[in-house]
Design a protein around this motif. Structure first.
Motif, mmCIF file in Angstrom:
data_model
loop_
_atom_site.group_PDB
_atom_site.id
_atom_site.type_symbol
_atom_site.label_atom_id
_atom_site.label_comp_id
_atom_site.label_asym_id
_atom_site.label_seq_id
_atom_site.Cartn_x
_atom_site.Cartn_y
_atom_site.Cartn_z
ATOM 1 N N UNK A 129 -34.395 -36.778 -11.147
ATOM 2 C CA UNK A 129 -33.234 -37.040 -10.657
ATOM 3 C C UNK A 129 -32.204 -37.952 -10.662
ATOM 4 N N UNK A 131 -31.965 -39.184 -13.582
ATOM 5 C CA UNK A 131 -31.322 -39.356 -15.041
ATOM 6 C C UNK A 131 -30.027 -39.143 -15.537
ATOM 7 N N UNK A 132 -29.522 -39.939 -16.028
ATOM 8 C CA UNK A 132 -27.962 -39.472 -16.493
ATOM 9 C C UNK A 132 -28.567 -38.931 -18.065
ATOM 10 N N UNK A 133 -26.637 -38.744 -18.134
ATOM 11 C CA UNK A 133 -27.401 -38.239 -20.064
ATOM 12 C C UNK A 133 -28.175 -38.437 -20.778
ATOM 13 N N UNK A 134 -28.754 -37.654 -21.096
ATOM 14 C CA UNK A 134 -29.891 -38.289 -22.836
ATOM 15 C C UNK A 134 -28.884 -38.937 -23.965
ATOM 16 N N UNK A 159 -24.623 -47.013 -12.955
ATOM 17 C CA UNK A 159 -24.429 -46.607 -11.208
ATOM 18 C C UNK A 159 -26.636 -46.085 -10.990
ATOM 19 N N UNK A 161 -29.229 -45.800 -13.063
ATOM 20 C CA UNK A 161 -29.555 -44.420 -13.857
ATOM 21 C C UNK A 161 -29.993 -44.731 -14.222
ATOM 22 N N UNK A 244 -36.406 -47.503 -7.838
ATOM 23 C CA UNK A 244 -37.948 -46.903 -6.655
ATOM 24 C C UNK A 244 -38.609 -47.413 -6.755
ATOM 25 N N UNK B 117 -35.488 -27.940 -15.014
ATOM 26 C CA UNK B 117 -34.706 -29.112 -15.350
ATOM 27 C C UNK B 117 -33.948 -28.850 -17.145
ATOM 28 N N UNK B 128 -28.188 -29.799 -23.244
ATOM 29 C CA UNK B 128 -29.425 -30.425 -22.127
ATOM 30 C C UNK B 128 -28.510 -32.248 -22.192
ATOM 31 N N UNK B 129 -28.118 -32.309 -23.314
ATOM 32 C CA UNK B 129 -27.043 -34.057 -23.089
ATOM 33 C C UNK B 129 -26.471 -34.675 -22.494
ATOM 34 N N UNK B 130 -25.736 -32.952 -22.497
ATOM 35 C CA UNK B 130 -24.309 -33.235 -21.488
ATOM 36 C C UNK B 130 -24.535 -32.781 -19.802
ATOM 37 N N UNK B 131 -26.021 -33.401 -19.660
ATOM 38 C CA UNK B 131 -26.023 -33.309 -17.500
ATOM 39 C C UNK B 131 -26.346 -34.556 -17.861
ATOM 40 N N UNK B 132 -25.394 -35.045 -16.499
ATOM 41 C CA UNK B 132 -25.744 -35.784 -15.661
ATOM 42 C C UNK B 132 -26.686 -36.005 -14.612
ATOM 43 N N UNK B 133 -26.659 -36.263 -13.763
ATOM 44 C CA UNK B 133 -27.868 -36.867 -12.546
ATOM 45 C C UNK B 133 -27.920 -35.033 -12.146
ATOM 46 N N UNK B 134 -29.469 -34.923 -11.548
ATOM 47 C CA UNK B 134 -29.235 -33.634 -11.210
ATOM 48 C C UNK B 134 -29.249 -33.164 -9.696
ATOM 49 N N UNK B 155 -18.842 -37.025 -9.742
ATOM 50 C CA UNK B 155 -19.310 -37.665 -10.147
ATOM 51 C C UNK B 155 -19.169 -37.211 -12.014
ATOM 52 N N UNK B 161 -19.346 -34.631 -17.720
ATOM 53 C CA UNK B 161 -21.494 -34.303 -17.516
ATOM 54 C C UNK B 161 -20.999 -32.690 -16.772
#
Lengths: 265, 265
Positions: A129, A131-134, A159, A161, A244, B117, B128-134, B155, B161
């Motif tokens: 949860x 992780x920001x964008x890769x 942020x 992340x 964490x 995920x 998948x590269x365009x996902x921010x945090x879940x 955000x 994202x």
């Protein structure tokens, strides 16, 4: 009769990493295609895969996948599988191929595989949860030094992340970027862009052959990673954001991170 | 002799979704534990899993996993597996358990599974590269209306994202939040917080039973999703950010998104 095209994700390391569902699907196909330029299995050659699934595999190069002609021709009349390492659809060309098949009336199906996007987080004990964008770091090219991987990592970091950093693959030249090269790239970018992402004490997580029996994980400052021999490909990095307490413990226990990261929380 | 503790990810839907490696590992264990409160297989009961792996499974509740006593006691002397749906280590308690085992000298190992995920992104054809945090949307509680899922989605969205939105699970009450309830939650949050994340035309992607044969995908405006019957759990949402042309095509082709999203690019 129209054909059927199944996109199969093989997972990360060995033929045994594929699901039973994938194996049954592959064995039930008339033709099996694969590409290994977006990624490849860490620890298996084509012959082993062919023996495991009991089918000859036609490996396609980038141009052949992008054109799509060979696969679509076969899939018009037969039940065809297209295998990739990890999970399929992570490359735009896979999505394109699926769309073109669907437009022709060829039914399509996905069989998922384990992806480095989640396996890297799990291996290091970092929460998915957070992780920001890769990003992907490309091999340096004369006159082409993109700032975006550095900027995106910094954006995530600011942020709190984590960032999964995938490394360039040039399968046709048998070149796979190492964790060391990637850290060098980031240090160069820090010097060039100077926004304060990295300093001498920044913790970087380097992973080699994640998901294989020969997996190696190391977390440490840039010089530690630069000087480490992580062994053969595939490598990746994770640049952690705010850790964490449990995540810090996991990095110490499973990736030999310096114990002083436990006190920072 | 000290024991061995293997964390096994089962994947998403059926026993056949686990890898061959997972199956071999489970069959080679003296005892098999599982938890199904962080997630569960979409389309298989305990008996089917037991028959598939040829072992009795002891299913633990949240308290038992958090305490860890039962698993660690068994793992001190035996070869023990702890199975979860998806990929292991996505819950902090899994990481905690692994750390406590390691501290006692019990060797640990991960066998990865397919995770929502990455599977959600692949199913919708989103990169998948365009996902921010879940984020996870919790069941509404009197006096507890967290803003963070809404804010995190906003955000991500403001950076172009996508956001994977996981939905609350209360296994002990057999309650699994639906896509409809989640959209209702988001509309309520929009009304309460009013930062302009959602309007009548915002495209929301709803996925039901992703990775199963009964998978259903639907992309449309909030009212469309609110009014749709997505069937039994598990559900999830994706709130897309800026869509690449190919992603928009994928949503139209595979998730019945309105064709006018093709013109926005």
């Amino acid at each position: 009769m129209m054909g059927h095209l199944i996109f199969v994700g093989l997972g990360l390391s060995r033929p045994e990493d594929m699901s039973m569902k994938a194996l049954v699907a592959l064995r039930g196909c008339d033709e099996v295609f694969a590409e290994f330029y977006t990624s490849r299995l860490i620890d298996a050659c084509q012959a082993e895969l062919e023996e495991f699934i009991g089918r000859k595999i036609t490996v396609l190069n980038r141009k052949e996948v992008e054109e799509g002609t060979i696969i679509l021709k076969a899939a018009r009349q037969h039940k065809v599988a297209f295998m990739v390492a990890g999970d399929p659809m992570s490359a735009t060309t896979h999505v394109d191929l699926r769309l073109r098949a669907a437009e022709e009336g060829i039914t399509t199906e996905l069989v998922h595989g384990v992806s480095i996007f989640t396996a890297a987080a799990a291996a290091f004990g970092l929460q998915p949860y957070k992780f920001g964008r890769a990003v992907t770091i490309p091999f340096p090219e004369p006159g082409y030094l993109p700032a975006s991987p550095y900027d995106y990592i910094l954006e995530n970091y600011s942020r709190g992340l984590h960032t999964l950093v995938l490394l360039d693959i040039r399968e046709e030249e048998d070149r796979y970027m190492t964790a060391n090269e990637a850290v060098r790239w980031l240090l160069d970018a820090e010097q060039r862009l100077g926004k304060g992402l990295l300093n001498d004490e920044t913790i970087i997580c380097a992973g080699a052959r994640i998901g294989s029996t020969g997996q190696r994980l190391l977390a440490g400052d840039p010089q530690t990673i630069l000087g480490a021999d992580m062994g053969p490909p595939l490598h990746c990095l994770v640049i952690p954001g705010r850790l964490h307490f449990m995540e810090a413990h996991a990095l110490v226990s499973f990736a030999s991170a310096p114990r002083d990261i436990l006190e920072e929380d």
